[in-house]
Design a protein around this motif. Structure first.
Motif, PDB file in Angstrom:
ATOM      1  N   GLU A 197       3.300  -2.810 -13.576  1.00  0.00           N
ATOM      2  CA  GLU A 197       2.480  -2.195 -13.226  1.00  0.00           C
ATOM      3  C   GLU A 197       2.902  -0.698 -11.925  1.00  0.00           C
ATOM      4  O   GLU A 197       2.484  -0.459 -11.545  1.00  0.00           O
ATOM      5  N   GLY A 198       4.079  -1.886 -11.979  1.00  0.00           N
ATOM      6  CA  GLY A 198       4.450  -0.378 -10.430  1.00  0.00           C
ATOM      7  C   GLY A 198       5.097  -1.063  -9.673  1.00  0.00           C
ATOM      8  O   GLY A 198       5.911  -2.385  -9.657  1.00  0.00           O
ATOM      9  N   TYR A 199       5.763   0.051  -8.043  1.00  0.00           N
ATOM     10  CA  TYR A 199       6.536  -0.695  -7.134  1.00  0.00           C
ATOM     11  C   TYR A 199       5.840  -0.940  -5.655  1.00  0.00           C
ATOM     12  O   TYR A 199       5.167   0.354  -5.644  1.00  0.00           O
ATOM     13  N   LEU A 200       5.777  -2.090  -5.504  1.00  0.00           N
ATOM     14  CA  LEU A 200       5.310  -2.232  -4.336  1.00  0.00           C
ATOM     15  C   LEU A 200       6.942  -2.354  -3.142  1.00  0.00           C
ATOM     16  O   LEU A 200       7.401  -3.093  -2.598  1.00  0.00           O
ATOM     17  N   ILE A 201       7.130  -1.026  -1.809  1.00  0.00           N
ATOM     18  CA  ILE A 201       8.499  -0.440  -1.353  1.00  0.00           C
ATOM     19  C   ILE A 201       7.713  -0.646  -0.328  1.00  0.00           C
ATOM     20  O   ILE A 201       6.839  -0.373   0.939  1.00  0.00           O
ATOM     21  N   PRO A 202       8.849  -1.843   0.832  1.00  0.00           N
ATOM     22  CA  PRO A 202       8.353  -1.868   2.137  1.00  0.00           C
ATOM     23  C   PRO A 202       9.004  -0.768   2.856  1.00  0.00           C
ATOM     24  O   PRO A 202       9.469  -0.020   2.175  1.00  0.00           O
ATOM     25  N   THR A 203       8.498  -0.763   3.772  1.00  0.00           N
ATOM     26  CA  THR A 203       9.092  -0.182   4.843  1.00  0.00           C
ATOM     27  C   THR A 203       8.618  -1.050   6.387  1.00  0.00           C
ATOM     28  O   THR A 203       7.586  -1.724   6.948  1.00  0.00           O
ATOM     29  N   VAL A 204       9.886  -1.433   6.958  1.00  0.00           N
ATOM     30  CA  VAL A 204       9.750  -2.579   8.106  1.00  0.00           C
ATOM     31  C   VAL A 204       9.048  -1.067   9.075  1.00  0.00           C
ATOM     32  O   VAL A 204      10.393  -0.882  10.091  1.00  0.00           O
ATOM     33  N   PHE A 205       7.814  -1.188  10.061  1.00  0.00           N
ATOM     34  CA  PHE A 205       7.572  -0.994  10.981  1.00  0.00           C
ATOM     35  C   PHE A 205       8.812  -1.416  12.481  1.00  0.00           C
ATOM     36  O   PHE A 205       8.847  -0.477  13.039  1.00  0.00           O
ATOM     37  N   ASN A 206       9.356  -2.328  12.819  1.00  0.00           N
ATOM     38  CA  ASN A 206       9.371  -2.892  13.922  1.00  0.00           C
ATOM     39  C   ASN A 206      10.330  -3.476  13.717  1.00  0.00           C
ATOM     40  O   ASN A 206      11.140  -4.307  14.620  1.00  0.00           O
ATOM     41  N   ALA A 207      11.746  -2.256  12.958  1.00  0.00           N
ATOM     42  CA  ALA A 207      13.269  -2.892  12.087  1.00  0.00           C
ATOM     43  C   ALA A 207      14.105  -2.346  13.427  1.00  0.00           C
ATOM     44  O   ALA A 207      13.493  -1.141  14.004  1.00  0.00           O
TER      45      ALA A 207
END
Ligand SMILES: CC(C)=CCC/C(C)=C/CC/C(C)=C/CC/C(C)=C/COP(=O)(O)OP(=O)(O)O
Ligand SMILES: O=P(O)(O)OC[C@@H](O)CO
Ligand SMILES: [Mg+2]
Length: 233
Positions: free
Chosen positions: A81-91
């Motif tokens: 159905e799609g892609y859930l792309i992480p971004t890590v705010f506390n990286a």
């Protein structure tokens, strides 16, 4: 605007690098009543093992999303159905906030924007692979987490904020603080959910609970209990 996750309570996250318990099939897990399947993990991801799990879930009637841990494992598959792309705010490194994403766009040229969605992660378990990989600063109090949630929604326009304790059960007060900081965005919680009660407690605060290891460690009936709790809460 409606989003696919608006009426979700429960996501089952399947790790292509992990086995299923004996006698359990992907079809059984798709039939637990979960609202969506996310295929992903931090370590050991390949296009091959991602594709194998996607194909195994494809014929079952549950929305299927890939959650890639880096651009090289993104697969193009009609079952998604799609892609859930992480971004890590506390990286600890901008690579995990915007750098990997820039590389993905650079390599691909253009993306399927209408089925590409972001998840603004706040990574909380320092022992988790995702924390070590992204050098996340997990030493956060409730007001830090709430403030990350606020900036994710208000400054960065993130529709999903994901409090991630992968591998361990988190602090419900921290999840409550994140929930209290959000007006519009959807709060995902994941980590250490292992039965009805642990699921219910987090589902009282989060909009959507994510269950991972339990599917690989325990199997179908344990996962079904967490779906029931998510729907009850
Ligand atoms: C731009 C693209 C396509 C990808 C970048 C994606 C980013 C920024 C990833 C960083 C965070 C990450 C590795 C997310 C993967 C999903 C996740 C948190 C899985 C949970 O992993 P763990 O449970 O900690 O790891 P294992 O299951 O492998 O031990
Ligand atoms: O595997 P668990 O601990 O259930 O965590 C679920 C998910 O949040 C991992 O990304
Ligand atoms: Mg995992």
């Amino acid at each position: 605007m409606t989003a696919p996750w608006d009426d979700w309570n429960h996501i089952l996250k399947l790790d292509p690098d992990k086995e299923l318990p004996e006698g359990v099939t992907y079809g059984d897990l798709c039939a637990t009543g979960t609202d969506a399947i996310e295929v992903g993990g931090t370590m050991g991801m390949t296009e091959e093992n991602m594709t194998a799990v996607i194909e195994a879930c494809a014929e079952h009637d549950v929305p299927l999303y890939q959650e890639p841990s880096n651009p090289s494992v993104v697969v193009d598959n009609a079952a998604l159905e799609g892609y859930l792309i992480p971004t890590v705010f506390n990286a600890g490194s901008p690579f995990w906030i915007t750098g990997a994403h820039k590389e993905w766009v650079r390599l691909e040229g253009s993306l399927e924007w209408d089925r590409t969605y972001m998840e603004a992660y706040i990574v909380m378990n320092p022992e988790a692979d995702v924390a070590t990989l992204t050098e996340a600063d997990c030493d956060l109090a409730a007001d830090d987490v709430a403030s990350y949630a606020t900036i994710a929604e208000k400054m960065f326009g993130q529709e999903i904020v994901y409090v991630e304790y992968s591998g361990t059960y988190g602090d419900p007060e921290i999840v409550e603080a994140a929930a209290g900081a959000l007006d519009e965005s959807t709060l995902f919680y994941g980590g250490g959910i292992h039965d009805y009660n642990s699921a219910y407690t987090m589902a009282e605060h989060a909009d959507v609970i994510v269950v991972g290891n339990l599917a690989h460690d325990e199997g179908v009936s344990a996962v079904r209990d967490t779906v029931e709790a998510a729907n009850d809460a």
